[in-house]
Scaffold this active site. Structure first.
Site, PDB file in Angstrom:
ATOM      1  CD  GLU A 229      -1.818   2.331   1.524  1.00  0.00           C
ATOM      2  OE1 GLU A 229      -1.527   3.165   0.627  1.00  0.00           O
ATOM      3  OE2 GLU A 229      -1.859   2.619   2.715  1.00  0.00           O
ATOM      4  CB  CYS A 263      -1.651   6.992   1.098  1.00  0.00           C
ATOM      5  SG  CYS A 263      -2.704   5.907   2.080  1.00  0.00           S
TER       6      CYS A 263
END
Length: 455
Positions: A229, A263
């Protein structure tokens, strides 16, 4: 790699931690392997669930204790830290309640005999986790895998060592046996040693593209499954029929949550030209109202960045953007305030030849674009090496869904910025990584889908 807890609000060093020696690391690897082989893999779902549910209860009962560590170490506003603690507890409970159902044997239709697929644990897993959500990032990895019967070892970010220790102690207090969950204060060289170790059966990382490339390559050399990720540069698309007031309000939330250090923060604001100027005016006015201060104070609305180095990196990006032709619509500099504070910033006139055009801005810096129509918005949204999340604003939900299907990301949200919940799959494509966390998908990544065939 120094593990040092430093308050980004005042620069005060709170505590320093020593890295493990190689001998200490080997002892922890042996303990984790012994836990998996000797006990944990054979425990029932009910036994595992009891540990996770106890951890959730402890978090809720002592929310302020756990939240304060987040705020002290990486500067998150205290109410947002409490929200992270609550979400962490929810994820523990979610997998405690649903793991057995998610991993139930699946019978397959077959012409003769019987066939079924079982989901078995695979062993000791290694996670490399970031600082921006010190508990939430860990629980996304730990909770599903512990419920699946794996054991986990975690190397946390070097600037949140107190949070790392707190999570270890939480799991111990909740009743996890020694080796089921292991915190590691280790160097980059030792990270490689762990990945190479034959007792490690899978590797997960949340972090930067660069870190992901290194860790995935090392794991690949060892033929070990990974999930990644990585970064994101999420597009926030405002179509010509959007509710302007709502879009502006959500833009502020999407960019400024966690001081923009996520993010899935909204980073590129792509607005239909008919709404561009009123949107920009409203967005600018809202960002101007943010007030810096002690993140422990509920009255503070602008928190510091996580560290001095994070601030300097962001300032360098803004300077390179301006040198490449970008216009500073708002902010663009360090705040005249003690601590690692960045002015909320809006950059316009960012062209594809600008050196930062394809970069991720990890902080309160928004890139603003005006586009002619829906197709132009989609093309600009997809003109990115990242593919994590995104948002589409429109009064026509079916139109929003059509646009969402054309956006090249792992997640798209309609009429709200990206968010996270235990039952929603989380992950991306392209340079944002691969694999999924959370939901039923998150518990399937590190299990052996074993076929059992009866003739």
């Amino acid at each position: 790699m120094a593990y040092q807890s430093t308050n980004p609000y005042n620069g005060k060093i709170l505590e320093t931690f020593q890295e493990s020696t190689d001998a200490q690391l080997q002892a922890k690897l042996a303990c984790a392997s012994s836990c998996y082989q000797g006990a944990w893999r054979e425990t029932s779902f009910a036994q595992r669930a009891a540990v996770l549910q106890r951890a959730a209860t402890i978090l809720r009962e002592r929310s302020d204790e756990f939240a304060s560590l987040i705020t002290l170490e990486m500067g998150k506003l205290i109410d947002q830290s409490r929200g992270e603690v609550a979400l962490t507890a929810d994820i523990f409970d979610y997998y405690a309640e649903n793991a057995e159902r998610f991993l139930a044997p699946e019978k397959l239709p077959t012409a003769k005999g019987e066939a079924l697929v079982e989901s078995n644990p695979i062993g000791v897993l290694f996670g490399v986790e970031p600082w921006n959500y010190p508990y939430y990032q860990i629980v996304r990895f730990a909770a599903p895998n512990l419920m699946a019967g794996n054991v986990v070892m975690v190397k946390h970010a070097s600037n949140v060592p107190q949070c790392a220790r707190a999570f270890q102690r939480l799991m111990e207090e909740a009743g996890a046996p020694p080796g089921a969950y292991t915190n590691l204060y280790i160097s980059k060289e030792q990270v490689a040693q762990v990945i190479d170790d034959p007792r490690i059966c899978g590797v997960a990382l949340t972090g930067s593209e660069a870190a992901g490339a290194v860790v995935a390559a090392r794991a690949g050399q060892n033929l070990k499954k990974t999930t990644m990720e990585l970064g994101g540069s999420d597009a926030f698309i405002v179509l010509d029929d959007a509710d302007l007031e709502h879009a502006v309000k959500q833009a502020v939330a999407g960019r400024m949550g966690n001081s923009g250090q996520a993010c899935t923060s909204s980073k590129r604001f792509i607005v239909a030209e008919t709404l561009a100027q009123p949107f920009l005016s409203g967005f600018k006015a809202a960002l101007e109202s943010f007030k810096p201060g002690d993140p422990m104070d509920k009255a503070t609305t602008l928190a510091p960045l996580s560290s001095e180095s994070a601030l300097l990196n962001l300032l360098d990006q803004v300077q390179r953007a301006v040198a490449g032709g970008a216009h500073v619509e708002l902010g663009g500099a360090r705040l005249d305030h003690p601590g690692a504070f960045m002015q909320p910033t809006i950059l316009t006139n960012i062209k594809p030849d600008n050196p930062v055009y394809y970069e991720e801005f990890f902080g309160p810096v928004a890139l603003f674009f005006s586009v002619a129509d829906e197709n132009a918005a989609i093309a600009l949204a997809n003109d990115s090496p990242f593919g994590l999340g995104g948002a589409v604003f429109t009064k026509d939900i079916e139109r929003g869904k059509r646009v969402a299907r054309r956006i090249e990301t792992g997640m798209v949200f309609i009429n709200r910025p990206a968010s996270s919940a235990p039952d929603l799959p989380f992950g991306g494509i392209k340079n944002s990584g691969y694999g999924r966390e959370l939901s039923s998908a998150g518990i399937q990544e590190f299990v052996n889908k074993k076929l059992i065939r009866v003739a």
